[in-house]
Design a protein around this motif. Structure first.
Motif: not given
Length: 146
Positions: A96-100
């Motif tokens: 998934r796209l990391p939040k940070k």
């Protein structure tokens, strides 16, 4: 007619990064610092893919625990991570796209605190998941690189 196929042997324990966008495997090799590992790494570029047309694949024969899945998710969240034990796929992990993300990309804003404070971590935060936009945590500079 000569068929363009290449056979790369199976690995006994490690992981296979599959469905890498064609041409991105060397970026992943660099970001994951695979050149620093003392293990077998096979990079297959431009393999045929029903789903993508062409794809890259990386086979890595070592434990997966060193790998930063956030970096992989940032580079290409469509990659499939196949975990191999005894030459069999025992698990598949979707990314998934990391939040940070920290210290993967650098802020290009010359007025950003990260330009002045050399020891400060470069932290980017996912501000728009739909458009995959990351911004610097300190100055909100938009990351342009995809």
């Amino acid at each position: 007619m000569v068929e363009n196929t290449l056979t790369v042997g199976s690995i006994s324990e490690g992981f296979v990064l599959d469905h890498i966008q064609a041409g991105k495997s060397m970026d992943i090799y660099k970001y994951l610092k695979l050149d620093k590992l003392d293990c077998c790494v096979a990079i297959i570029k431009n393999a045929k893919s029903k789903k993508l047309g062409k794809k890259d694949i990386i086979k890595i024969e070592c434990p997966i625990d060193f790998m930063d899945l956030d970096i992989l998710g940032f580079i290409d969240h469509n990659i499939t991570v196949n975990i191999i034990k005894d030459q069999k796929i025992v698990d598949k992990q979707a990314l998934r796209l990391p939040k940070k993300i920290t210290n993967v990309i650098k802020c290009k804003n010359p007025r950003c605190i990260t330009s002045i404070e050399q020891g400060l971590d470069h932290v980017f935060v996912l501000t728009d998941p739909e458009k995959e936009i990351y911004r610097c945590k300190y100055c909100e500079e938009k990351y342009h690189g995809r």
